[in-house]
Design a protein around this motif. Structure first.
Motif, PDB file in Angstrom:
ATOM      1  N   ASP A 245       0.814  -1.214   0.000  1.00 19.37           N
ATOM      2  CA  ASP A 245       0.000   0.000   0.000  1.00 19.37           C
ATOM      3  C   ASP A 245       0.848   1.266   0.000  1.00 19.37           C
ATOM      4  O   ASP A 245       0.339   2.355   0.277  1.00 19.37           O
ATOM      5  N   THR A 250       0.989   2.431  -5.400  1.00 23.23           N
ATOM      6  CA  THR A 250      -0.398   2.514  -5.880  1.00 23.23           C
ATOM      7  C   THR A 250      -0.543   3.545  -6.985  1.00 23.23           C
ATOM      8  O   THR A 250      -1.282   3.339  -7.953  1.00 23.23           O
ATOM      9  N   LEU A 278      -6.864  -2.779  -8.919  1.00 19.66           N
ATOM     10  CA  LEU A 278      -5.952  -2.511  -7.810  1.00 19.66           C
ATOM     11  C   LEU A 278      -6.122  -3.549  -6.702  1.00 19.66           C
ATOM     12  O   LEU A 278      -5.142  -4.000  -6.103  1.00 19.66           O
ATOM     13  N   VAL A 283      -3.794  -4.231  -3.242  1.00 20.86           N
ATOM     14  CA  VAL A 283      -3.967  -2.903  -2.655  1.00 20.86           C
ATOM     15  C   VAL A 283      -5.149  -2.972  -1.691  1.00 20.86           C
ATOM     16  O   VAL A 283      -6.273  -3.294  -2.094  1.00 20.86           O
ATOM     17  N   PRO A 286      -8.390   0.455  -2.356  1.00 18.40           N
ATOM     18  CA  PRO A 286      -8.341   0.976  -3.725  1.00 18.40           C
ATOM     19  C   PRO A 286      -8.905   2.383  -3.847  1.00 18.40           C
ATOM     20  O   PRO A 286      -8.422   3.178  -4.662  1.00 18.40           O
ATOM     21  N   ALA A 289      -6.302   4.763  -2.911  1.00 14.83           N
ATOM     22  CA  ALA A 289      -5.236   4.730  -3.906  1.00 14.83           C
ATOM     23  C   ALA A 289      -5.598   5.568  -5.126  1.00 14.83           C
ATOM     24  O   ALA A 289      -4.768   6.317  -5.657  1.00 14.83           O
TER      25      ALA A 289
END
Length: 752
Positions: A245, A250, A278, A283, A286, A289
């Motif tokens: 992360d 990202t 993602l 991730v 998301p 991100a």
């Protein structure tokens, strides 16, 4: 269910290799079940490699196989760089072409600020990008308020034309050696292959080493590098500081996803698709991100929906992690994410097309020219162009006579009229139709200055009327450059067959212009003649009809597996078609679904070379007399014959024009050309065509693919058929909007 016609079939399986069998039948024999095993992996019909010159045929996900080769290397720290996919190589060459054009314009007109020639929405969008990058405005202002409406440009007095001599394009310069060395040192620290140093320095600039040390995931910007490789490199450099992360990771992933989407033709993606992708890349959040990527200027956010609803939503806009307009009774407004280069191109093109619509002389007196046109459709096209600055014209191969008649009529009125085509073959056919070689150029030649009338004192193309044939092959960035190169008052006609495959680059310009009804649309009533024309016309409306072919214009060759497909194809090209149809091998083109697989272009070209021009391949895999295609730029596939090679490079004969391909460019830009993909064949025609449909080609089949492949033959079409009922199913399936773009919405939004 109707089937392909079966007439006298050169090379039918029932015949010996030297025979031609005439066995009429009402249906296509089904291939044996043994062909079902040819699927995916190496045999994927849509797997491409670098330099083949067109994007993969058929489906949106066809480029995945090319770029995922980097993903399969684990962490990628010790892996060699994956080869460029075909579409990536094309886009890189396209950027190269644009850079050369911009450099020449800057040298001739003096220094100008980047974006100074943009207007309307494009100028507003560029100003907003710069404001966010400089910190003058928060990133949320990019999507929290609608862009202010601006009036369209009015037409100034036309500037006098001054033709310019075409200039040779400059050779691209690589990164400085010191930058490459510094980049290689950083890559070595992270365990990445040293071969990435040059591409990384060219992509990230002279400060590539510092950039990669501060943000290792910037390695994703290098063509052929996947997330696993970048993750492995980052872990080696950052150690415990590295995590899934990490905002640097990202943000780079969001940009990488949008770049991958562009290879499949998208200029934007739905935010929900990006968030889902993602999540698949580990991730955890998301939504956060995506919002961080927007704040960093990696991507832009757009909300497209009905105008009244968009006005209501502008008071309380949606974040990129949520959908707008979710109140009861309202349809959600689509939230799109896009890269600034494609966003600016779409905004610029929409504004430029509106400028041409508003700036031309209305109701010009072309009545006499229309009355002398050779057909009612040509007369209708001339009358439409007389009254409008932008006109769309649709039709098949025979309908190309109508734009030719328009160009001839306009030149008869003293106007500077010109037609531009996708390929050199298209240019030849247009010149034959008008009877004047000066009326036809290729689009690449026009933009580079190598062909055409040159530019006027303002830098605009010195024409009063420009007709763009093969308009479906226009990608968004090329179209934006073209329209920006036209002066106010210039008339523009976009002409093409909407049934063929789209452009190799991102966007669907012609389809969006037609869908938005941004201008008058003239639909040709001139049908393509003969059995091939009848067959292709049926395919265009979703019907695979049986047609009468008394002259063996259309035949089928059923096969059981890919091996037999290759054998029958070689037999057709080398023996049956020349003997039974009278078309020599040099005028017969093979078209297949993809480059990989047991019956892809690579396998077919190897077999055809062995039969038609055997040799050791002493010139980098090529011998004198080899039939090849040269790919000097994205989407530009130039058929040629190898002449010789020397210290300067490989010498080719391109329809009478000598071309020398430098040694370092041969591997990436020259391929054997007896067999092509349908995308490579778009915009060209041959006296005879052999379309190969092996059993592993089912995934790549679509109505537009079949329409494009079957319509390339002028006198004869042979179909090596091994897909059973998959062919009529592909033809019957309605074409879908396979690319996400914003141009239609921009064109439908009225100027205020």
């Amino acid at each position: 269910m109707t089937a392909l016609p079966r007439g006298e079939t050169p090379g039918s399986p029932a015949a010996d290799d030297d025979g031609v069998v005439a066995t009429p039948s009402a249906a296509v024999p089904a291939p044996s079940a043994g062909d079902e095993g040819h699927a995916a992996d190496e045999g994927s019909p849509t797997a491409d490699d670098a330099g083949d010159g067109a994007e993969t045929d058929g489906q949106d996900d066809t480029t995945d196989g090319a770029t995922d080769t980097a993903d399969d290397t684990g962490d990628g720290a010790d892996a060699a760089p994956a080869p460029l996919s075909e579409a990536e190589a094309e886009l890189a060459a396209q950027r190269e072409l644009r850079e050369r054009i911009e450099k020449r314009k800057a040298e001739k007109e003096g220094p100008i600020a980047a974006g100074a020639k943009l207007s309307g929405r494009a100028a507003d969008l560029l100003a907003a990008v710069r404001a966010v990058e400089s910190g003058e405005q928060p990133a949320t202002s990019f999507f929290d308020s609608p862009a202010p409406a601006v009036p369209r440009r009015t037409a100034p007095a036309p500037a006098p034309a001054r033709p310019r001599a075409p200039e040779p394009a400059r050779a691209p310069q690589g990164a400085p050696p010191e930058a490459v060395a510094a980049t290689a040192a950083v890559l070595a620290e992270g365990g990445a292959p040293a071969a990435l140093a040059g591409p990384a320095a060219e992509t990230l600039g002279a400060q590539a080493a510092e950039t990669l040390r501060a943000d290792p995931w910037q390695l994703l910007a290098v063509p052929g590098v996947g997330p696993e490789q970048a993750d492995g490199f980052a872990r080696a450099l950052l150690g415990a500081e590295c995590g899934p992360d990490d905002e640097r990771r990202t943000a780079a992933l969001v940009g990488w996803l949008l770049e991958r989407a562009a290879l499949r033709g998208h200029t934007a993606l739905d935010a929900s698709e990006v968030r889902a992708a993602l999540a698949e890349r580990s991730v955890a959040d998301p939504d956060a991100a995506v919002q961080h990527a927007v704040a960093e200027g990696v991507v832009l956010v757009f909300q497209d929906g009905p105008e009244d609803q968009a006005d209501q939503d502008s008071e309380a806009p949606a974040e990129p992690g949520e959908e707008a307009g979710t109140d009861a009774g309202q349809e959600p407004v689509q939230v799109l994410l896009g890269l600034d280069r494609y966003a600016l191109a779409e905004e610029s093109l929409a504004d430029g097309l509106a400028r041409l619509v508003n700036a031309c002389e209305k109701d010009a007196d072309w009545a006499e020219a229309a009355s002398g046109a050779g057909s009612p459709s040509a007369a209708e096209l001339i009358r439409a162009v007389a009254a409008h600055g932008l006109v769309a014209h649709t039709g098949g191969e025979a309908a190309r006579a109508e734009p030719a008649a328009l160009i001839t009529a306009a030149r008869g009125l003293g106007l500077r009229a010109l037609g531009t085509t996708h390929s050199a073959d298209g240019r030849r056919r247009l010149a034959e139709a008008t009877g004047d070689p000066e009326t036809a150029v290729t689009l690449a030649g026009l933009l580079s200055g190598e062909q055409g009338p040159g530019r006027d004192e303002e830098g605009a193309v010195a024409v009063d009327l420009l007709v763009v044939l093969d308009a479906p092959q226009l990608d968004i960035e090329t179209a934006a450059i073209l329209v920006e190169s036209l002066a106010d008052g210039t008339r523009l006609v976009l002409s093409g067959d909407p049934g063929v495959l789209g452009s190799a680059g991102a966007g669907r310009v012609f389809a969006d212009v037609l869908a938005a009804r941004a201008c008058p649309q003239i639909v040709s009533r001139t049908p393509d003649p003969g059995p091939i024309g009848e067959l292709v016309s049926g395919i265009g409306i979703g019907e695979l009809n049986q047609v009468e072919a008394p002259g063996k214009e259309v035949v089928i060759v059923p096969v059981r597996d890919a091996g037999e497909a290759v054998h029958r194809t070689v037999q057709l090209v080398a023996d049956s078609v020349p003997r039974a149809i009278g078309v020599p091998s040099s005028d017969t083109q093979v078209i297949t679904v993809g480059h990989g697989g047991s019956a892809g272009t690579r396998a077919l070209n190897a077999a055809l070379k062995q039969r038609l021009n055997p040799g050791p391949g002493r010139f980098g895999g090529f011998d004198p007399g080899d039939r090849v295609v040269h790919v000097p730029a994205p989407g530009r596939v130039v058929p040629a014959v190898v002449v010789s090679a020397d210290a300067e490079g490989l010498r080719l004969d391109c329809a009478g024009t000598e071309v020398v391909v430098a040694q370092e460019r041969v591997e990436s830009s020259v391929r054997h050309g007896w067999a092509l993909s349908a995308h490579q064949a778009a915009g060209m025609r041959w006296p005879a065509v052999v379309v190969v449909l092996p059993g592993d080609a089912v995934q790549g089949l679509s109505r537009s693919w079949v329409y494009t492949a079957f319509s390339r033959g002028e006198r004869h079409l042979s179909v090596v058929h091994g897909v059973d009922q998959a062919l009529p199913r592909a033809v019957a399936q309605s074409p879908a909007q396979d690319r996400t773009t914003r141009l239609r919405t921009l064109l439908e939004t009225p100027a205020r």
